[in-house]
Design an enzyme around this catalytic site. Sequence first.
Site, mmCIF file in Angstrom:
data_model
loop_
_atom_site.group_PDB
_atom_site.id
_atom_site.type_symbol
_atom_site.label_atom_id
_atom_site.label_comp_id
_atom_site.label_asym_id
_atom_site.label_seq_id
_atom_site.Cartn_x
_atom_site.Cartn_y
_atom_site.Cartn_z
ATOM 1 C CG HIS A 116 -2.157 -0.595 1.038
ATOM 2 N ND1 HIS A 116 -2.721 -1.075 1.963
ATOM 3 C CD2 HIS A 116 -2.829 -0.997 -0.209
ATOM 4 C CE1 HIS A 116 -4.039 -1.548 1.590
ATOM 5 N NE2 HIS A 116 -3.942 -1.797 0.381
ATOM 6 C CE LYS A 118 -1.936 4.359 -2.194
ATOM 7 N NZ LYS A 118 -1.730 3.086 -1.863
ATOM 8 C CG HIS A 345 -7.852 6.738 -1.846
ATOM 9 N ND1 HIS A 345 -6.424 6.605 -2.009
ATOM 10 C CD2 HIS A 345 -8.498 5.580 -1.945
ATOM 11 C CE1 HIS A 345 -6.198 5.342 -2.023
ATOM 12 N NE2 HIS A 345 -7.092 4.622 -2.135
#
Length: 457
Positions: A116, A118, A345
Amino acid sequence: KLDQKGSDHCLKMNDRFGFYLTKVAGIDNAHNLHAVHIKDILSTSMGNLQASAQFNYMFDIPWLIQQYPVEFRSKPLLIVHGMQRETKAEYDMAAMNYSNVKLCQAKMEIMYGTHHTKMMLLLYDNGMRVVITTANNIHQDWYQKTQGVWISPLFPKLDKGEASAGDSDTHFKKDLLEYLSAYKLNGLKEWQEHIKQHNMSSAKVFILGSVPGRHLGEKKTAFGHLKLRKILQEHGPSVSEVKGWPVVGQFSSIGSMGPNKDNWLCAEWRESLSTAKGLGGLRTADAPLKLIFPTKDNIRLSLEGYPAGASVPYSIHTAKKQQFLHEYFHQWRAEVQGRSRAMPHIKTYLRMSPDSKKIAWFAVTSSNLSKAAWGALEKKQSQLMIRSYEIGVLFLPQMFGAEKFFEVQDKECQNSGEFPVPYDLPPTPYTKQDRPWLWDIPYKDLPDTHGNMWCPS
Ligand SMILES: O=C(O)c1c[nH]c2c(Br)cccc2c1=O
């Protein structure tokens, strides 16, 4: 442009924390004054790029290359992902068109784990920056959603063998290196070296990382929710100051929580998030828990309409096993930032005063509400089992010259030290009619913003 002391005071104020939201298309541009687009982050005004590394879950490689200024599109680019089989092959194929692009596949040795994380590592001719975000490297993640971005100061290069290891009070450099070395990938060695050669003493945030594994002994508190617990034990607010202060969690996906709240959510997880400084990091007794997760109608009436829900993957199979969770749910409301219709998000966690005017700390991270991301204690709490790679940053008031707490910025663009919490506080509880968004069931009763229904296959 983010570093110049321009006339726009909002930019300056935001420089204070380095925390930004992404630009949103289709809202009054007043709400985008101090928001950033990926092109701003990669622009020539941020530095003369020599090479970069992009860590993420989802990539549209041609789109990503287009986000760099044309003069930087042929600089070495390392893409770090966790995809396997067909998707890995797709990425390999897409990258073949770009001789400057190399791929690095993170090891996914524990079932159901995902990469995940980022993060952007940006090497310039005069230093480097670290960027940690919640947005995937695809167009729609940077278009009409609420996403978070932390942009580091420019970290100058260390002179050859300079004495100081160039770390900060928050051990930012040490923790970032520990996170990267946990990949055990030769492809990352050059970036670990770049980080070693830069002075990161100006970093004021703590790193919150997760890497797959069963972490024990010294490593038990290096990652996941126990890392947050350790930081709060040592540097957090005192027990007396935050007794009864609610913990707020805000996220865009939810894992299986087990049979009841006492299995994990209101046990080890809430214990870590409600940890305060004091004798052995006493947890403040049962902090109230408020969870922010979009309702079906939040999604339906959003700028994107039902398609926003394609990035909010809460499955009915998981939801029906944990109805207890829905008592804690609050709507997505972000009038303060003009983003009530820009679906979240972003993932954030904070400790809020009862009157919601102050916060004791704030975290923005790739971690959703899941054991996979935060870790679950095993073997009589002797080890923390984490499935996924995650990274985020934690803001503590004293690291930013604030007295005890951050004041909550309750009106946009306030030129002050207030912390820009991306949504309205206090959170608004679900009404009796509200249902959490579930992505894998049809909605044919009411049309969305664009007049469409939702019929997942
Ligand atoms: O890391 C991330 O950001 C994400 C991880 N998994 C996802 C799934 Br599964 C379905 C739709 C969106 C996402 C997503 O956005």
